[in-house]
Design a protein around this motif. Sequence first.
Motif, PDB file in Angstrom:
ATOM      1  N   GLN A   1       0.850  -1.189   0.000  1.00 25.06           N
ATOM      2  CA  GLN A   1       0.000   0.000   0.000  1.00 25.06           C
ATOM      3  C   GLN A   1       0.886   1.239   0.000  1.00 25.06           C
ATOM      4  N   GLU A   2       0.637   2.163  -0.919  1.00 28.21           N
ATOM      5  CA  GLU A   2       1.345   3.449  -0.913  1.00 28.21           C
ATOM      6  C   GLU A   2       0.628   4.364   0.067  1.00 28.21           C
ATOM      7  N   ILE A   3       1.314   4.748   1.151  1.00 25.18           N
ATOM      8  CA  ILE A   3       0.669   5.574   2.171  1.00 25.18           C
ATOM      9  C   ILE A   3       0.943   7.060   1.972  1.00 25.18           C
ATOM     10  N   GLU A   4       1.992   7.383   1.231  1.00 24.35           N
ATOM     11  CA  GLU A   4       2.300   8.746   0.805  1.00 24.35           C
ATOM     12  C   GLU A   4       3.366   8.623  -0.272  1.00 24.35           C
ATOM     13  N   PRO A   5       3.611   9.670  -1.050  1.00 24.82           N
ATOM     14  CA  PRO A   5       4.613   9.544  -2.114  1.00 24.82           C
ATOM     15  C   PRO A   5       5.970   9.089  -1.567  1.00 24.82           C
ATOM     16  N   GLY A   6       6.455   7.975  -2.098  1.00 27.55           N
ATOM     17  CA  GLY A   6       7.753   7.456  -1.688  1.00 27.55           C
ATOM     18  C   GLY A   6       7.747   6.633  -0.421  1.00 27.55           C
ATOM     19  N   ALA A   7       6.574   6.319   0.135  1.00 31.30           N
ATOM     20  CA  ALA A   7       6.496   5.529   1.373  1.00 31.30           C
ATOM     21  C   ALA A   7       5.421   4.457   1.221  1.00 31.30           C
ATOM     22  N   TYR A   8       5.744   3.243   1.671  1.00 32.17           N
ATOM     23  CA  TYR A   8       4.857   2.101   1.455  1.00 32.17           C
ATOM     24  C   TYR A   8       4.766   1.230   2.706  1.00 32.17           C
ATOM     25  N   CYS A   9       3.594   0.634   2.899  1.00 33.87           N
ATOM     26  CA  CYS A   9       3.418  -0.454   3.855  1.00 33.87           C
ATOM     27  C   CYS A   9       3.368  -1.766   3.082  1.00 33.87           C
ATOM     28  N   HIS A  10       3.916  -2.812   3.684  1.00 37.61           N
ATOM     29  CA  HIS A  10       3.993  -4.120   3.033  1.00 37.61           C
ATOM     30  C   HIS A  10       3.548  -5.195   4.020  1.00 37.61           C
ATOM     31  N   ARG A  11       3.061  -6.304   3.474  1.00 39.25           N
ATOM     32  CA  ARG A  11       2.863  -7.480   4.312  1.00 39.25           C
ATOM     33  C   ARG A  11       2.911  -8.738   3.454  1.00 39.25           C
ATOM     34  N   ILE A  12       3.345  -9.827   4.089  1.00 42.77           N
ATOM     35  CA  ILE A  12       3.262 -11.167   3.509  1.00 42.77           C
ATOM     36  C   ILE A  12       2.136 -11.882   4.240  1.00 42.77           C
ATOM     37  N   PHE A  13       1.167 -12.381   3.477  1.00 50.58           N
ATOM     38  CA  PHE A  13      -0.086 -12.899   4.030  1.00 50.58           C
ATOM     39  C   PHE A  13      -0.324 -14.310   3.509  1.00 50.58           C
ATOM     40  N   ARG A  14      -0.807 -15.194   4.393  1.00 42.19           N
ATOM     41  CA  ARG A  14      -1.138 -16.563   3.990  1.00 42.19           C
ATOM     42  C   ARG A  14      -2.655 -16.727   4.020  1.00 42.19           C
ATOM     43  N   PRO A  15      -3.302 -16.707   2.866  1.00 40.72           N
ATOM     44  CA  PRO A  15      -4.768 -16.768   2.831  1.00 40.72           C
ATOM     45  C   PRO A  15      -5.348 -18.033   3.450  1.00 40.72           C
ATOM     46  N   ALA A  16      -4.626 -19.146   3.415  1.00 42.22           N
ATOM     47  CA  ALA A  16      -5.182 -20.421   3.887  1.00 42.22           C
ATOM     48  C   ALA A  16      -5.619 -20.354   5.343  1.00 42.22           C
ATOM     49  N   ASP A  17      -4.858 -19.637   6.181  1.00 39.00           N
ATOM     50  CA  ASP A  17      -5.236 -19.534   7.592  1.00 39.00           C
ATOM     51  C   ASP A  17      -5.369 -18.087   8.060  1.00 39.00           C
ATOM     52  N   GLY A  18      -5.251 -17.136   7.119  1.00 36.58           N
ATOM     53  CA  GLY A  18      -5.409 -15.732   7.465  1.00 36.58           C
ATOM     54  C   GLY A  18      -4.266 -15.150   8.268  1.00 36.58           C
ATOM     55  N   LYS A  19      -3.116 -15.823   8.268  1.00 39.63           N
ATOM     56  CA  LYS A  19      -2.000 -15.379   9.107  1.00 39.63           C
ATOM     57  C   LYS A  19      -1.090 -14.416   8.353  1.00 39.63           C
ATOM     58  N   VAL A  20      -0.682 -13.351   9.047  1.00 36.75           N
ATOM     59  CA  VAL A  20       0.313 -12.421   8.518  1.00 36.75           C
ATOM     60  C   VAL A  20       1.692 -12.928   8.919  1.00 36.75           C
ATOM     61  N   LEU A  21       2.547 -13.191   7.933  1.00 37.30           N
ATOM     62  CA  LEU A  21       3.880 -13.708   8.218  1.00 37.30           C
ATOM     63  C   LEU A  21       4.880 -12.589   8.495  1.00 37.30           C
ATOM     64  N   ALA A  22       4.661 -11.417   7.887  1.00 31.95           N
ATOM     65  CA  ALA A  22       5.590 -10.307   8.094  1.00 31.95           C
ATOM     66  C   ALA A  22       4.926  -9.001   7.686  1.00 31.95           C
ATOM     67  N   ASN A  23       5.316  -7.925   8.373  1.00 35.99           N
ATOM     68  CA  ASN A  23       4.924  -6.559   8.018  1.00 35.99           C
ATOM     69  C   ASN A  23       6.193  -5.755   7.765  1.00 35.99           C
ATOM     70  N   ALA A  24       6.068  -4.718   6.942  1.00 38.56           N
ATOM     71  CA  ALA A  24       7.232  -3.867   6.692  1.00 38.56           C
ATOM     72  C   ALA A  24       6.790  -2.469   6.283  1.00 38.56           C
ATOM     73  N   TYR A  25       7.726  -1.548   6.427  1.00 40.43           N
ATOM     74  CA  TYR A  25       7.563  -0.168   5.958  1.00 40.43           C
ATOM     75  C   TYR A  25       8.815   0.186   5.177  1.00 40.43           C
ATOM     76  N   THR A  26       8.644   0.834   4.018  1.00 33.50           N
ATOM     77  CA  THR A  26       9.800   1.283   3.245  1.00 33.50           C
ATOM     78  C   THR A  26       9.645   2.747   2.863  1.00 33.50           C
ATOM     79  N   ARG A  27      10.785   3.413   2.761  1.00 40.46           N
ATOM     80  CA  ARG A  27      10.833   4.806   2.306  1.00 40.46           C
ATOM     81  C   ARG A  27      11.867   4.902   1.195  1.00 40.46           C
ATOM     82  N   TRP A  28      11.504   5.571   0.108  1.00 40.18           N
ATOM     83  CA  TRP A  28      12.327   5.627  -1.095  1.00 40.18           C
ATOM     84  C   TRP A  28      12.693   7.072  -1.414  1.00 40.18           C
ATOM     85  N   GLN A  29      13.876   7.267  -1.995  1.00 43.38           N
ATOM     86  CA  GLN A  29      14.322   8.613  -2.355  1.00 43.38           C
ATOM     87  C   GLN A  29      14.931   8.601  -3.757  1.00 43.38           C
ATOM     88  N   TYR A  30      14.952   9.789  -4.379  1.00 44.22           N
ATOM     89  CA  TYR A  30      15.594   9.924  -5.694  1.00 44.22           C
ATOM     90  C   TYR A  30      17.099  10.013  -5.522  1.00 44.22           C
TER      91      TYR A  30
END
Length: 250
Positions: A221-250
């Motif tokens: 998900q892009e939460i603002e220009p150059g910043a994102y939320c991430h997750r790895i999700f397993r639909p079979a049991d609805g479990k989130v395996l990992a969350n992350a936040y990234t920030r990018w620059q030129y």
Amino acid sequence: MVDTDLLYTQDYRVRAYEIDAQQRMTVPALSRLMQEAALQNVIQIGMSYWDLEPHHISWVLTRQQIEVKRLPDLNEPIRIHTYPAGFLRAFALRDFWVETQEGEPIAQSASTWLLMDTRTRRMANPPDFVLAFNERMPPREQCLPRISGQLEKLKATDYQEDYTVHWHDLDFNQHLNNTLYIQWMLDPVPAAVLAERQLAFLDIEYRAEGQLADALQSEVQEIEPGAYCHRIFRPADGKVLANAYTRWQY
């Protein structure tokens, strides 16, 4: 550099299979280098998986922050330093520094680990022979700031990729390799961002283990220009395996 006999240093040269289209080392490749340095360090000091195996405990990475000043180029010689940086209750801390041969900073990373009981798959308190290393840790003021605060969680999905865990995705614990979480989280980021910007900051929280044949989703998900939320999700049991936040620059 820190004052401790637990410091591990390795010289390295960026390989062709570790670069992107800009001929720069990728962040997943940088994270693999950090993982390898950590492994060699614990082997060196007698705290590796194989040293702990008779005690039915093993290290598990729970959170890592990577700050990137620049990504090294193909064939560039670099140097990585890592060391255990103390304990915080039941958690062990580890720092990484990556620099040029001349000492120019390239990246730094703080990480948090716990000991897992390999029989119950639950957190284990560090035994006395592990805690004894605290006397040899570097002074707190020489270490990176401790990771604190909660990660902002993904609330909507702007980009997504689907994955299946295959044999060559596993580590020697037969779980999805930590560094693949990072690679799979970055894959759905738009190509224009990957090509035109550099990842400046990554904060990843590992919550559960991926297993062979798991069907997983990497959501961004892009939460603002150059910043994102991430997750790895397993639909079979609805479990989130990992969350992350990234920030990018030129």
